[in-house]
Scaffold this motif. Structure first.
Motif, PDB file in Angstrom:
ATOM      1  N   ARG A  92       0.769  -1.142  -0.041  1.00 19.02           N
ATOM      2  CA  ARG A  92      -0.023  -0.025   0.012  1.00 19.02           C
ATOM      3  C   ARG A  92       0.805   1.340  -0.061  1.00 19.02           C
ATOM      4  O   ARG A  92       0.420   2.200  -0.401  1.00 19.02           O
ATOM      5  N   LEU A  93       2.148   1.173   0.395  1.00 19.16           N
ATOM      6  CA  LEU A  93       2.852   2.287   0.512  1.00 19.16           C
ATOM      7  C   LEU A  93       3.768   2.257  -0.881  1.00 19.16           C
ATOM      8  O   LEU A  93       3.955   1.349  -1.654  1.00 19.16           O
ATOM      9  N   ASP A  97       8.244   5.182   0.403  1.00 17.04           N
ATOM     10  CA  ASP A  97       7.914   5.041   1.617  1.00 17.04           C
ATOM     11  C   ASP A  97       8.711   3.634   2.444  1.00 17.04           C
ATOM     12  O   ASP A  97       8.690   3.573   3.438  1.00 17.04           O
ATOM     13  N   TYR A 101      11.246   3.602   5.384  1.00 15.19           N
ATOM     14  CA  TYR A 101      10.720   2.935   6.698  1.00 15.19           C
ATOM     15  C   TYR A 101      12.167   2.215   6.773  1.00 15.19           C
ATOM     16  O   TYR A 101      12.503   2.081   8.031  1.00 15.19           O
ATOM     17  N   ARG A 130       2.922   3.192  -6.050  1.00 13.15           N
ATOM     18  CA  ARG A 130       2.481   2.242  -5.055  1.00 13.15           C
ATOM     19  C   ARG A 130       3.312   0.657  -5.502  1.00 13.15           C
ATOM     20  O   ARG A 130       3.222   0.293  -6.389  1.00 13.15           O
TER      21      ARG A 130
ATOM     22  N   THR B  12       4.460   4.404  10.261  1.00 13.28           N
ATOM     23  CA  THR B  12       4.207   3.467   8.877  1.00 13.28           C
ATOM     24  C   THR B  12       3.038   2.800   9.058  1.00 13.28           C
ATOM     25  O   THR B  12       2.275   2.794   7.969  1.00 13.28           O
ATOM     26  N   ARG B  15       0.342   5.112   8.212  1.00 13.26           N
ATOM     27  CA  ARG B  15       0.426   5.753   6.685  1.00 13.26           C
ATOM     28  C   ARG B  15      -0.137   4.643   5.796  1.00 13.26           C
ATOM     29  O   ARG B  15      -0.916   5.143   4.671  1.00 13.26           O
ATOM     30  N   GLN B  16      -0.007   3.506   6.256  1.00 12.67           N
ATOM     31  CA  GLN B  16      -0.660   2.272   5.503  1.00 12.67           C
ATOM     32  C   GLN B  16      -1.995   2.203   5.780  1.00 12.67           C
ATOM     33  O   GLN B  16      -2.963   2.226   4.694  1.00 12.67           O
ATOM     34  N   GLN B  19      -3.859   4.947   3.626  1.00  9.67           N
ATOM     35  CA  GLN B  19      -3.612   4.413   2.152  1.00  9.67           C
ATOM     36  C   GLN B  19      -4.776   3.452   2.021  1.00  9.67           C
ATOM     37  O   GLN B  19      -4.925   3.062   0.879  1.00  9.67           O
ATOM     38  N   SER B  20      -5.560   3.165   2.946  1.00  6.41           N
ATOM     39  CA  SER B  20      -6.670   2.173   2.765  1.00  6.41           C
ATOM     40  C   SER B  20      -7.880   2.843   3.082  1.00  6.41           C
ATOM     41  O   SER B  20      -8.619   2.648   4.138  1.00  6.41           O
ATOM     42  N   PRO B  21      -8.622   3.317   2.301  1.00  5.57           N
ATOM     43  CA  PRO B  21      -9.948   3.938   2.570  1.00  5.57           C
ATOM     44  C   PRO B  21     -10.846   3.021   2.679  1.00  5.57           C
ATOM     45  O   PRO B  21     -11.837   3.221   3.202  1.00  5.57           O
ATOM     46  N   ASP B  22     -10.824   1.631   2.071  1.00  4.29           N
ATOM     47  CA  ASP B  22     -11.565   0.681   2.305  1.00  4.29           C
ATOM     48  C   ASP B  22     -11.848   0.386   3.765  1.00  4.29           C
ATOM     49  O   ASP B  22     -12.728  -0.366   4.200  1.00  4.29           O
TER      50      ASP B  22
END
Lengths: 321, 276
Positions: A92-93, A97, A101, A130, B12, B15-16, B19-22
């Motif tokens: 997802r990154l 990123d 990390y 991504r 992190t 942040r993930q 990135q996960s609107p679901d």
């Protein structure tokens, strides 16, 4: 002699009833490439995990940079770069990123050479995307960039070319070669023998958690094939058996074409003349340098191949001595 | 303990999540429902119900509340609608503050460690220099923050909603009360941590995210009910009740977190613990 970077002595580790490592020994000298060869389940991945202190061993001792990685894990892991069989990236990154990390976990701070590491593996332009959209090859390159970001002294690469197309695989191997040339110590786990061919200073053939054999490939080949190997082929392959009784032929094996070991290459012209005189129409006479694949199967079959009594023609590996 | 590294893990994870609107859209809807939609509808209904029906029922309910609460409600205003709205806003919606953060945080926490293992990224963490305790606390904070932040934001919006709708009938701006500050800052956080200490242990042990969600539901549902009751008690009981409930919850949370820290091991991140 310099102290080995990795020194594993008599290490054992089991998972339930499955033995992953069984009295396993390994020494990795500094600045060399060591290839762990073996089928799936041989214990290669467990070896990597033991080296970084990810797994505790149930017996034996492990020293990495002179330290026990299980009790001095942080010190050891800060000096190791690992590429696991799955790239282990955060889908997802984006690429930036993912690398950032790793840089932060390894304490590199703001000035981590993220762009440079990515450029080195040809992945710089994809960093804004991504990782979930990357191809397998791009993911492997990013994983490699992540592994070298903190300039580790020891690189542990577990099947780094798994799932890659031939071009990407070749590029990855070239990069590993480059890193080894740059003085890094590399431990490469693979079941693809071509991958280690020409790259490894030392090979360790593993099976069921222990080392069947270890040493430099040329030395091991010499041990298995102490004499010169020559491949012979003819229009009528049965006539090749005439070579068995030629003076200087030490071993003879026919499995399709014939493979002989001969005491001196200078005898080959005489051998050709001898065969012709007996009506053998040779189509191939080729001195053969045994490959890692030859060595691997020779070791795995637990035999010194092509050492047969005169007159004996093996039908299968079980016939071998 | 390397706090910098620990916060990197938290950042992190967040942040993930971003990135996960679901994942976060349904959670935002849940928070909006509990803090905005339901209170607005109920307060509006009470305010426009006149002196009959609903207000009379609420009036009867108010009679069973503790004396301290009845006095506070009586002081709030003269109109039955205003008193009913005040009681509803200050005393009866307290569980909202517990259900939302517990639901969000446990949903995140359930996935956090088993998710690393499922995606294979646990291998990366296991080979990283981060200590197991740093990974645990980093992930704990990464699970607490979204739920607690959603609750604080929801609480802020809720405060505006109730002040706008009820304030004119009870003499102006009245919310948040001291009890609510106590609830939000002292009682709710340890309940989230207590739930997460259990959920992270589950997440470290199970084989799949689905199993983690199922098991977490089983564990946290009773905890939500307890927290629901205790938070109501903290508001409705004597003033020190909130301090006592919060104190006990903090002690239990500390115990749970210490035990939970042992659940995160490198072998579990690598997914080989069950085979050992």
């Amino acid at each position: 002699m310099a102290e080995p970077v990795v020194q594993i002595k008599g290490v054992s580790r089991a998972f339930a009833n499955v033995v992953a490592l069984d009295n396993f020994d390994l020494e990795v000298p500094p600045g060399t490439v060591t290839a762990l060869l073996g089928p799936n389940g041989a214990g290669k991945t467990t070896t990597v995990r033991v080296i970084t202190g990810g797994l505790k061993v149930s017996g034996g001792s492990v020293r990495v940079f002179g330290m026990d990685p299980y009790t001095n894990g942080e010190s050891v892991r800060l000096r190791c770069g690992v590429v696991s069989a799955k790239p282990a990236l955060y889908d997802r990154l984006n690429g930036w990123d993912n690398l950032r990390y790793a840089a932060e976990l390894f304490g590199l701070g703001e000035n981590a050479p993220i762009g440079e590491a990515a450029a080195r593996f040809g992945i710089r332009d994809a960093l804004d995307f991504r990782v979930g959209t990357y191809s397998t090859g791009m993911k492997t390159r990013l994983a490699l960039a992540r592994a070298v970001l903190h300039d580790p002294q020891l690189l542990l690469l577990d099947e780094p070319t798994a799932g890659l197309d031939p071009e990407s695989a070749r590029a990855v191997l070239a990069l590993i070669d480059e890193m080894a040339t740059g003085g890094k110590t590399v431990l490469l786990c693979t079941h693809l023998l071509l991958e280690a061919e020409g790259l490894a200073d030392q090979v360790v053939v593993m099976d069921q958690g222990h080392a069947l054999i270890a040493g430099p490939p040329a030395e091991l080949s010499k041990r298995f094939w102490p004499n010169l190997v020559v491949l012979l082929d003819a229009e009528d392959r049965e006539t090749l058996d005439e070579a068995k009784i030629f003076e200087g032929v030490l071993t003879y094996e026919r499995n399709g074409h014939a493979t002989i070991q001969i005491d001196d290459l200078a005898r080959i012209p005489d051998l050709i003349a001898y065969m012709s005189a007996r009506g053998v129409r040779l189509t191939r006479v080729e001195p053969h340098v045994p490959t890692l694949e030859d060595l691997y199967f020779a070791v795995r079959n637990k035999t010194r191949p092509a050492v047969f009594k005169r007159g004996q023609t093996p039908k299968s590996a079980e016939d071998r001595l | 303990m390397n706090w910098r590294r620990m916060l990197v893990i938290t950042r992190t994870d967040l942040r993930q999540l971003r990135q996960s609107p679901d994942f976060w859209v349904p959670m935002a809807i849940l928070a909006a429902l509990f803090f905005i939609v339901i209170p607005t509808i109920l307060l509006f209904a009470i305010g426009h119900a006149g002196r009959i029906g609903l207000v009379q029922q609420i009036g009867r309910t108010l009679n069973v509340l503790p004396q301290r609460v009845k006095e506070a409600v009586d002081r709030a205003g003269q109109s039955p609608e205003g008193r009913a709205q005040y009681a509803m806003a200050v005393y009866l919606f307290a569980p909202l503050a517990v259900v939302v953060p517990l639901t969000i945080s446990t949903a995140i926490g359930a996935n956090t460690i088993v998710g690393e293992r499922e995606k294979g990224t646990g291998e990366f963490l296991a080979h990283s220099p981060a200590a197991e305790s740093e990974i645990y606390i980093g992930k704990l904070i990464g699970s607490i923050l979204p739920g607690y932040l959603a609750t604080l934001i929801g609480f802020g919006i809720y405060a505006i909603v109730v002040n706008v709708m009820v304030g004119p009938k009870v003499g102006g701006w009245f919310f948040p009360t001291g009890d609510w500050w106590l609830l939000m800052l002292w009682v709710v956080p340890p309940f989230i941590m207590l739930a997460l200490s259990a959920v992270l242990r589950i997440s470290a042990r199970v084989r799949s995210a689905t199993a983690a969600q199922q098991a977490s539901g089983l564990v946290t549902l009773p905890l939500i009910l307890v927290a629901y009751g205790q938070s109501s008690g903290a508001l409705l009981g004597r003033q020190f009740a909130g301090w006592v409930v919060g104190g006990i919850a903090w002690a239990l949370a500390a115990l749970g977190l210490m035990r939970g820290a042992r659940a995160v091991t490198r072998e579990r991140l690598l997914g080989v613990d069950k085979q050992a």
